[in-house]
Design an enzyme around this catalytic site. Structure first.
Site, PDB file in Angstrom:
ATOM      1  CG  ASP A 192      -7.800  -5.416   5.178  1.00  0.00           C
ATOM      2  OD1 ASP A 192      -7.231  -5.489   6.235  1.00  0.00           O
ATOM      3  OD2 ASP A 192      -7.658  -4.413   4.750  1.00  0.00           O
ATOM      4  CD  GLU A 218      -2.872  -0.868   2.769  1.00  0.00           C
ATOM      5  OE1 GLU A 218      -2.866  -0.596   3.192  1.00  0.00           O
ATOM      6  OE2 GLU A 218      -4.245  -1.966   2.086  1.00  0.00           O
ATOM      7  CD  GLU A 267      -9.997  -1.621   8.527  1.00  0.00           C
ATOM      8  OE1 GLU A 267      -8.975  -1.502   8.357  1.00  0.00           O
ATOM      9  OE2 GLU A 267      -9.892  -1.029   6.900  1.00  0.00           O
TER      10      GLU A 267
END
Ligand code: GCV
Length: 640
Positions: free
Chosen positions: A350, A275, A378
């Protein structure tokens, strides 16, 4: 002060718990005893002292307790509790941390009404770490409970909020957590500047007596920003190439500086070449070459390097992101130094509401590994939804052996009064610690003991609320992404549905349409060997076969591994489309019942927490309906 005033608000309504609690005490709501407990402690360390003090203050059982170190015991954080001939209790441990954990074990038994039996316990994972994704400006990546408890406003925290940090340390110690990473894996190079390291020293000093060592996330290109005396004439370097002599010198000098300040510093956590983060790949070096350079710098001090396997670059084309970690790390197996541990997220993508386990756990044979779980929700409703993660992690441990040196949990802690935003999100911090100690404990037992300590010991409360907690993960999967669907989230904030998501400025790996592949011919990502990416083959037998074959693939992972027609016949005889809708509707019905159940809980919960949890459940209910309506509405155009 505000907190104190709030907790002093007495309610007049008879029969209702009288104190409005803010949740700051977490699961540690023990009432002090009346005195009279004799605690003898032969170990003269601050940690042993805390163990003895906790028992002196809160223990209401046998009047005599002795704590002592026993060098004959296995050298880990474990402990043994036995009865003395005179009816007292003897606590023994190889390390003073063990004495502390024994004290909290006894207090937990007391608060949950369990018998105090002789026991010997040893933790499954030697290192049980929180990972804070806290930035130096005080913000928290994927934090939903206020700002950082460690950092603020681009300047080091000069005077640590010691009492807050002590509360934090105590809570962690009470569930066996023995280390913490103080900053985001997307790490600022400034973290290693001397003024920040001085703050790290102060934090370490507060946490140490509670048996917690500190670790830091490091930016691989730090030498290009931060100057170190005696290296390159005191100027930052022009490269971070791990095979460059000056770079190695820089890390050695920096590491020496850290250990001068913090002799028991734990080590580094690194996110590299993922990332957009820098890494050894920028110099055509491997992850092993990068990790080993850091490992050599820290080895003389006994430190470790945790190197994350969460790697994927942007715009790598139409490749299958879930295959990347195994593809990159397997060829490097056996090439890492002994003090390197590869830190692997539980699933290969993820932290989705549900993922199959990461196949990298099957691929590395000669390299120490550690799981990374995400406590902060998240992708699971953040601090808005009641989702207890115990069952999800139990599912993970049913596939992956716990014979590993360490485990990490991405923390959900911030400056909010109740630490975690949602009162029930505290349970995820709690269950992480308990499972890191013993992953074979049932998530249900942990939910129950957390409820007992956090709210009430009344069965009328415990039975329904344990049911709510235990079913809440599957419920969330149902209303968000059932049957193995994944990454159907809105935007970059990962909250709310967006199955139509096809943002032109996003890499494929972030686009919902790329993951669900819904079209007239069906739905799901074909990762089988039958015309798919073959990701199923990264798994060990028998899972490679099981997942690959549509007949044997567990339904909860079906659309993760297979692209199937809407008319596909499911085990219950319904079509895939009917079955998918049933899951979405069921998820909403379950949240409807949580709202009702909570309304019955008023007699057992103080007013403030009752109201705050109720408000969030109402919000969750509205969100669950949105997920159902939006997703069913979108898929219908293809399915019917
Ligand atoms: C810390 C996901 C999250 C990022 C996080 C990253 C990681 O992509 O959305 O916020 O960055 O995982 O784990 O490195």
């Amino acid at each position: 002060m505000k907190r104190l005033l709030l907790s002093m608000v007495f309610l007049l309504t008879a029969g209702i718990p009288t104190i409005a609690e803010d949740g700051h005490q977490l699961w540690l709501r023990m009432q002090p005893n009346e005195g009279g407990v004799r605690v003898a402690c032969t170990a003269a360390t601050p940690t042993a002292g805390i163990a003895a003090d906790e028992l002196r203050r809160y223990w209401r059982g046998t009047p005599d307790i002795s704590l002592s170190l026993n060098a004959q015991m296995t050298d880990d954080d474990g402990f043994a509790i036995s009865r003395t001939p005179s009816g007292g209790l003897l606590i023994e441990a190889a390390r003073d941390r063990g004495l502390l954990y024994a004290a909290y074990h006894l207090l937990r038994q007391q608060e949950t009404g369990q018998p105090v039996n002789p026991t010997e316990q040893h933790p499954a994972f030697g290192l049980r770490l929180l990972n804070h994704w806290d930035n130096l400006d005080g913000s928290i990546e994927r934090g939903y409970a206020g700002r950082s408890i460690f950092w603020r406003n681009h300047s080091p925290l000069l005077t640590p909020h010691s009492s807050l940090l002590r509360d934090y340390a105590r809570a962690n110690a009470s569930i066996g957590i023995n280390g913490t990473v103080l900053n985001n894996v997307n790490a600022s190079p400034r973290m290693l500047a001397t003024e920040y390291l001085d703050s790290v020293r102060m934090i370490a000093d507060v946490l140490r007596p509670y048996g917690i060592s500190v670790f830091l996330s490091v930016n691989f290109a730090s030498p290009m920003t931060v100057a170190v005396e005696g290296v390159n004439g005191g100027k930052p370097l022009t490269t971070a190439d791990p095979l460059d002599r000056q770079v190695a010198q820089w890390w050695k000098a920096k590491t020496d500086e850290i250990y001068r300040l913090i002799p028991d510093f734990g080590g580094f956590l690194v996110k590299a070449n993922s990332e957009g983060q820098p890494g050894p790949g920028d110099y055509k070096r491997t992850h092993a070459e990068g990790a080993n350079m850091l490992a050599d710098a820290i080895a003389p001090h006994g430190g470790i390097v945790m190197w994350r396997a969460f790697v994927y670059g942007y715009h790598e084309g139409n490749t299958d992101r879930v295959m990347k970690a195994a593809a990159e790390f397997k060829p490097l197996d056996g090439q890492f130094r002994k003090n390197v541990i590869i830190q692997i997220k539980n699933g290969p993508l993820d932290f989705q509401p549900r993922e199959p386990y990461s196949p990298l756990f099957d691929q590395l044979k000669q390299t120490p590994m550690m799981p990374e779980l995400q406590i902060t929700q998240e992708y699971l409703g953040q601090s808005r939804h009641l989702v207890y993660l115990g069952p999800m992690w139990q599912e993970f441990f049913s596939f992956v052996s716990s014979a590993m040196p360490a485990i990490a949990g991405v923390a959900n802690i911030g400056l909010d009064d109740n630490w975690c935003g949602h009162h029930f999100s505290q349970a995820n911090w709690y269950v992480f610690g308990r499972m890191a100690w013993n992953p074979t404990l049932s998530s249900e037992q942990i939910a129950r003991e957390w409820l007992q300590q956090t709210f009430s010991n009344d069965e009328h409360f415990l039975v329904p609320m344990t049911w709510v907690m235990q079913t809440s993960h599957e419920t969330c999967v149902d209303y968000m992404m059932p049957l193995g669907l994944h990454h159907i989230f809105k935007g970059d904030h990962h909250y709310g549905p967006e199955p139509e998501g096809n943002q032109p400025n996003f890499p494929d790996e972030w686009k919902p349409v790329w993951y669900h592949k819904a079209a007239k011919d069906g739905i799901g990502f074909n990762r089988s060997t039958h015309g798919g990416t073959g990701a199923s083959q990264q798994y060990r037998a028998p899972y490679n076969q099981l997942f690959d074959n549509v007949e044997t693939c567990p339904e909860e992972y079906l659309l993760w591994f297979h692209h199937l027609p809407w008319t596909f016949r499911m085990a219950d005889g319904q079509t895939l489309w009917q079955n998918l809708q049933r899951h979405y509707r069921h998820g909403v019905e379950m949240v409807d019942s949580y709202v009702d159940v909570w309304q019955q809980m008023r007699p057992y919960v103080d007013s403030r927490r009752f109201r705050e949890v109720g408000d969030r459940l109402n919000h969750q209910q509205a969100n669950a309906r949105q997920w159902r309506d939006h997703c069913i509405g979108y898929f219908r155009q293809f399915a019917e």
